[in-house]
Design a protein around this motif. Sequence first.
Motif, PDB file in Angstrom:
ATOM      1  N   THR A  68      -4.605   5.922   2.931  1.00 41.09           N
ATOM      2  CA  THR A  68      -3.331   5.206   2.834  1.00 41.09           C
ATOM      3  C   THR A  68      -3.141   4.258   4.009  1.00 41.09           C
ATOM      4  OG1 THR A  68      -2.364   7.094   1.665  1.00 41.09           O
ATOM      5  CG2 THR A  68      -0.836   5.513   2.632  1.00 41.09           C
ATOM      6  N   HIS A  69      -3.537   4.706   5.197  1.00 36.21           N
ATOM      7  CA  HIS A  69      -3.384   3.870   6.392  1.00 36.21           C
ATOM      8  C   HIS A  69      -4.198   2.580   6.264  1.00 36.21           C
ATOM      9  CE1 HIS A  69      -2.921   2.809  10.617  1.00 36.21           C
ATOM     10  NE2 HIS A  69      -4.240   2.717  10.725  1.00 36.21           N
ATOM     11  N   VAL A  72      -2.576   0.209   3.715  1.00 37.19           N
ATOM     12  CA  VAL A  72      -1.365  -0.431   4.246  1.00 37.19           C
ATOM     13  C   VAL A  72      -1.731  -1.576   5.177  1.00 37.19           C
ATOM     14  CG1 VAL A  72       0.638  -0.060   5.731  1.00 37.19           C
ATOM     15  CG2 VAL A  72       0.083   1.614   3.971  1.00 37.19           C
ATOM     16  N   GLN A  73      -2.700  -1.354   6.048  1.00 34.25           N
ATOM     17  CA  GLN A  73      -3.109  -2.432   6.964  1.00 34.25           C
ATOM     18  C   GLN A  73      -3.673  -3.628   6.202  1.00 34.25           C
ATOM     19  OE1 GLN A  73      -5.816  -0.634   9.829  1.00 34.25           O
ATOM     20  NE2 GLN A  73      -4.155  -0.451  11.321  1.00 34.25           N
ATOM     21  N   GLN A 119      -0.843  -5.507   4.547  1.00 36.49           N
ATOM     22  CA  GLN A 119      -0.067  -6.274   5.518  1.00 36.49           C
ATOM     23  C   GLN A 119      -0.750  -7.600   5.849  1.00 36.49           C
ATOM     24  OE1 GLN A 119       0.331  -3.429   8.708  1.00 36.49           O
ATOM     25  NE2 GLN A 119       2.397  -2.802   8.080  1.00 36.49           N
ATOM     26  N   GLU A 140       7.184  -1.996   5.758  1.00 38.06           N
ATOM     27  CA  GLU A 140       6.065  -1.064   5.860  1.00 38.06           C
ATOM     28  C   GLU A 140       6.238   0.111   4.910  1.00 38.06           C
ATOM     29  OE1 GLU A 140       3.790   1.725   9.216  1.00 38.06           O
ATOM     30  OE2 GLU A 140       5.478   0.440   9.765  1.00 38.06           O
ATOM     31  N   LEU A 175       5.058  -0.950   1.453  1.00 36.47           N
ATOM     32  CA  LEU A 175       3.593  -0.977   1.351  1.00 36.47           C
ATOM     33  C   LEU A 175       3.020   0.439   1.354  1.00 36.47           C
ATOM     34  CD1 LEU A 175       2.757  -3.951   3.759  1.00 36.47           C
ATOM     35  CD2 LEU A 175       3.026  -3.981   1.283  1.00 36.47           C
ATOM     36  N   HIS A 176       3.652   1.344   2.078  1.00 37.82           N
ATOM     37  CA  HIS A 176       3.192   2.730   2.103  1.00 37.82           C
ATOM     38  C   HIS A 176       3.332   3.366   0.722  1.00 37.82           C
ATOM     39  CE1 HIS A 176       2.892   6.974   3.259  1.00 37.82           C
ATOM     40  NE2 HIS A 176       2.321   6.552   4.370  1.00 37.82           N
ATOM     41  N   ALA A 223       0.570   2.041  -1.444  1.00 38.38           N
ATOM     42  CA  ALA A 223      -0.710   2.669  -1.099  1.00 38.38           C
ATOM     43  C   ALA A 223      -0.801   4.089  -1.656  1.00 38.38           C
ATOM     44  CB  ALA A 223      -0.886   2.683   0.417  1.00 38.38           C
ATOM     45  N   PRO A 261       6.191   7.453   4.945  1.00 38.39           N
ATOM     46  CA  PRO A 261       6.485   6.336   5.857  1.00 38.39           C
ATOM     47  C   PRO A 261       7.026   6.831   7.200  1.00 38.39           C
ATOM     48  CG  PRO A 261       7.294   5.850   3.653  1.00 38.39           C
ATOM     49  CD  PRO A 261       6.839   7.269   3.625  1.00 38.39           C
TER      50      PRO A 261
END
Length: 600
Positions: free
Chosen positions: A182-183, A186-187, A190, A202, A205-206, A209, A309
């Motif tokens: 997930t991290h 998200v990156q 972004q 954020e 987007l989380h 994801a 989040p």
Amino acid sequence: MSDYIVSARKYRPQTFDTVVGQEHITTTLKNAIRNQHLAHAYLFCGPRGVGKTSCARILAKTINCEHPTTDMEACGVCATCQSFNTNSSFNVFELDAASNNSVDDIRELVNQVRFAPQQGKYKIYIIDEVHMLSAAAFNAFLKTLEEPPPYAIFILATTEKHKIIPTILSRCQIFDFKRITTHDIVQHLQSIAAKESIVAAEAALHVIAQKSEGCMRDALSMLDRIASFTNGMLTYAETMKHLNMLDADFYFRLTDQVLAQDVSGTLLQLDETLAKGFEGDIILNGIAEHVRNLLLCKDTRMAKLLDVPNEHKQMYYEKANQAPPNFILSALNLINGSELEYKNATNKRLHVEICLIRLCYLLQSSSPKAENTDVKKNFEPVAQSSSPSSSVTPTPASPLYNTLQAPAESKPPAYPTPVEAKTIVQEAEPAQSPIPAVTAPSSAPPTAARRISKNFMSDLDAQVNNVATSDAPKKELSQDIVSEVFEKYKQKLQSENKSANHAQFSTMKVEMLPNDEIRIVASNDFTEAYAKNERNNLIDFFRGHTGVMVRITTEVRKSEADNMPQQEKILSKTEVYEAMARKNPNLGKLKDALNLQIDY
């Protein structure tokens, strides 16, 4: 409109460095190219949308590049790279095994392999969804796959590795692609949002994801769809609305109502949610995930598993402090059972309502003492050293649940002899029902008359560690002390929301008798039944506050008002006549003889 390209195609990786979340694959492939250790057959397997076909194309482009970089990436400017970018390369062939799965298709591919490449070093054959090939096609492909020409390289890609026959697997170098975290998603989202001038929170987007379940292609498709829905302004609320998901506020409110045992509020909130079109199984699944997150917040070692989040984590920590561990474990078990039985339920709504109602009453059915003795041990952090004072606790800045400590003693106990164990058991038994002395340990189950105090294990530990229980401070019992402790027990019942027990105990009195006997005086048999039910808890409570093992007896004693004669009341004319007729039966005969009527 004709120039628009979806993000999944527009931002498809073109070099190994742009592949997200598969560093173990890309590093291996680049080292193989650098050292000229290329295999003749590769098998890329893994979930959908994680970069299998993209890595196959990048590998095919890089090994034919005329001027690769020092980092073993394709230069992108040579003739072979340009032809690959324009899909006009004669050295790279892509085959969709889902639609070309017959023996004839494989025979045609084998015939093409015999010809050397016109440009570049290698001819690369990329076969996507290779598990769709028929058994006959696999067998026809075996010989060529095992001993291809030195200029031929096969790259197979599949999402179902178990469907490929073992003879094919043994001839390939297998690379297992993992789900993208997930991290990482998200990156990547972004960076794409910044390039596309999309304002995205954020938390939004989380959620995307998490919904994509590790598939980058699905995440990019959702990003395009929600960006069009919100006109390029992605907020958490709009994202949840578009994805038809329940936001975290719903579950936090539901948790508050369940902990408050507000059945009406819980069912009303469920009705409001069902009216929005959400199905019951989605609600149960979301509640289970929410309660699991609360469980993770109980221990710093599990906190890293919390996938929510950042702006919601503080709220999870606060709610975790309010929910006892035994409630969370019981709730998880209850919700999991309801999820399994949901598809067989005839009335789906009633099934979910029953689950929520049972959640509201979990706190009443769970014992606080069981929480302290059994459940919390499962969340006890492991001591880092043998020192009795060492324990694993969060840092002062961490908001995690910080009530669980490491065991105070790390030394293993020496178990007591049968004589010592017998002595402790006898001390815990009530005096009013003496039991003959036990001469030897017995394997028979204890009878109903035998009662072992809940503090038996603590007494056993004290005996094991040569700590005499008599050294503990004890109070000399008196009527004032007994009354004070009894009032504290009433307050305890009130704090535990046992309103019925508290109401009955409020009418009782307590008396101190010789030989550490305490008598509970009730006004009637119904009230006495409550005192008998709480007798064991009262013994433990008095022992914890006074250090004395007392005996609890009960007695029904009517008040003085009950023994007083009833107050005379005014009788009606009919009642007066009936009373007179009972004393003098001739009065009734006289009334009948004269045909008299009573004046009402």
